[in-house]
Design a protein around this motif. Sequence first.
Motif, mmCIF file in Angstrom:
data_model
loop_
_atom_site.group_PDB
_atom_site.id
_atom_site.type_symbol
_atom_site.label_atom_id
_atom_site.label_comp_id
_atom_site.label_asym_id
_atom_site.label_seq_id
_atom_site.Cartn_x
_atom_site.Cartn_y
_atom_site.Cartn_z
ATOM 1 N N THR A 128 9.118 -31.912 -24.664
ATOM 2 C CA THR A 128 9.366 -30.484 -24.487
ATOM 3 C C THR A 128 8.131 -29.711 -24.919
ATOM 4 O O THR A 128 7.567 -29.977 -25.980
ATOM 5 N N VAL A 129 7.737 -28.754 -24.117
ATOM 6 C CA VAL A 129 6.611 -27.893 -24.457
ATOM 7 C C VAL A 129 7.133 -26.798 -25.377
ATOM 8 O O VAL A 129 7.960 -25.981 -24.977
ATOM 9 N N SER A 130 6.669 -26.792 -26.614
ATOM 10 C CA SER A 130 7.151 -25.788 -27.559
ATOM 11 C C SER A 130 6.248 -24.559 -27.606
ATOM 12 O O SER A 130 6.722 -23.453 -27.842
ATOM 13 N N LYS B 51 -4.305 -25.495 -25.724
ATOM 14 C CA LYS B 51 -3.622 -26.336 -26.707
ATOM 15 C C LYS B 51 -2.153 -26.332 -26.336
ATOM 16 O O LYS B 51 -1.522 -25.278 -26.286
ATOM 17 N N VAL B 52 -1.613 -27.521 -26.073
ATOM 18 C CA VAL B 52 -0.212 -27.656 -25.701
ATOM 19 C C VAL B 52 0.502 -28.351 -26.851
ATOM 20 O O VAL B 52 0.151 -29.471 -27.219
ATOM 21 N N PHE B 53 1.497 -27.686 -27.412
ATOM 22 C CA PHE B 53 2.265 -28.241 -28.514
ATOM 23 C C PHE B 53 3.551 -28.824 -27.963
ATOM 24 O O PHE B 53 4.322 -28.140 -27.291
ATOM 25 N N ILE B 54 3.774 -30.105 -28.266
ATOM 26 C CA ILE B 54 4.857 -30.886 -27.674
ATOM 27 C C ILE B 54 5.796 -31.393 -28.753
ATOM 28 O O ILE B 54 5.354 -31.780 -29.838
ATOM 29 N N THR B 55 7.088 -31.410 -28.438
ATOM 30 C CA THR B 55 8.074 -32.102 -29.262
ATOM 31 C C THR B 55 8.722 -33.182 -28.408
ATOM 32 O O THR B 55 8.767 -33.070 -27.182
ATOM 33 N N PHE B 56 9.226 -34.212 -29.066
ATOM 34 C CA PHE B 56 9.877 -35.313 -28.375
ATOM 35 C C PHE B 56 11.319 -35.426 -28.854
ATOM 36 O O PHE B 56 11.647 -35.013 -29.973
ATOM 37 N N LEU B 57 12.166 -36.011 -28.015
ATOM 38 C CA LEU B 57 13.576 -36.135 -28.352
ATOM 39 C C LEU B 57 13.779 -37.003 -29.588
ATOM 40 O O LEU B 57 14.473 -36.624 -30.508
ATOM 41 N N ASN C 114 5.479 -30.434 -35.143
ATOM 42 C CA ASN C 114 6.474 -30.966 -36.069
ATOM 43 C C ASN C 114 7.280 -29.883 -36.773
ATOM 44 O O ASN C 114 7.977 -30.162 -37.739
ATOM 45 N N THR C 115 7.221 -28.654 -36.313
ATOM 46 C CA THR C 115 7.930 -27.579 -37.001
ATOM 47 C C THR C 115 9.435 -27.774 -36.982
ATOM 48 O O THR C 115 10.110 -27.481 -37.969
ATOM 49 N N LEU C 116 9.980 -28.271 -35.885
ATOM 50 C CA LEU C 116 11.429 -28.480 -35.811
ATOM 51 C C LEU C 116 11.884 -29.564 -36.777
ATOM 52 O O LEU C 116 12.842 -29.377 -37.537
ATOM 53 N N SER C 117 11.193 -30.692 -36.791
ATOM 54 C CA SER C 117 11.587 -31.772 -37.695
ATOM 55 C C SER C 117 11.381 -31.369 -39.150
ATOM 56 O O SER C 117 12.192 -31.716 -40.017
ATOM 57 N N GLU C 118 10.327 -30.620 -39.434
ATOM 58 C CA GLU C 118 10.093 -30.151 -40.804
ATOM 59 C C GLU C 118 11.152 -29.142 -41.240
ATOM 60 O O GLU C 118 11.605 -29.159 -42.385
ATOM 61 N N SER C 119 11.555 -28.264 -40.334
ATOM 62 C CA SER C 119 12.588 -27.291 -40.695
ATOM 63 C C SER C 119 13.925 -27.974 -40.938
ATOM 64 O O SER C 119 14.679 -27.577 -41.835
#
Length: 129
Positions: free
Chosen positions: A36-38, A50-56, A100-105
């Motif tokens: 997912t492109v965050s 700069k493309v910031f990505i999150t993974f499932l 990693n903002t989602l996993s850190e939060s």
Amino acid sequence: MTKNNNRIQRISQEIHKKLAIILQREVQDPRIFMATVSDVEVSYDLAYVKVFITFLHDSDPNVVKVGLQALHAAAGFIRKLIGKAMRLRVIPKLNFFYDNTLSESIRISTLINEIIKNDEKRRITSCNI
């Protein structure tokens, strides 16, 4: 805000939309499963993105590492698709980063909840004494 900053912001939003669609529909690499492109940050001269990505399944560091390697390998293909989808004089080079903002939060929220539970237990035991 200046006119140029508005343009960069509009281009950033459009690249964000196009990248999300491209990753979902066009890129068939199984290593980039559910990416997912965050966020997207476009340089002032529109040469780099700069493309910031999150993974499932980003709890596994190997998934993140392999996914980013696959994205870097497919960057030329993705850049070509963005060039077809958008009318830009210069198609920016893509740099992928793990967000990693989602996993850190989630981690911080879990820690706070544990502290609250421990504090409530201490209050109950201190009141009963």
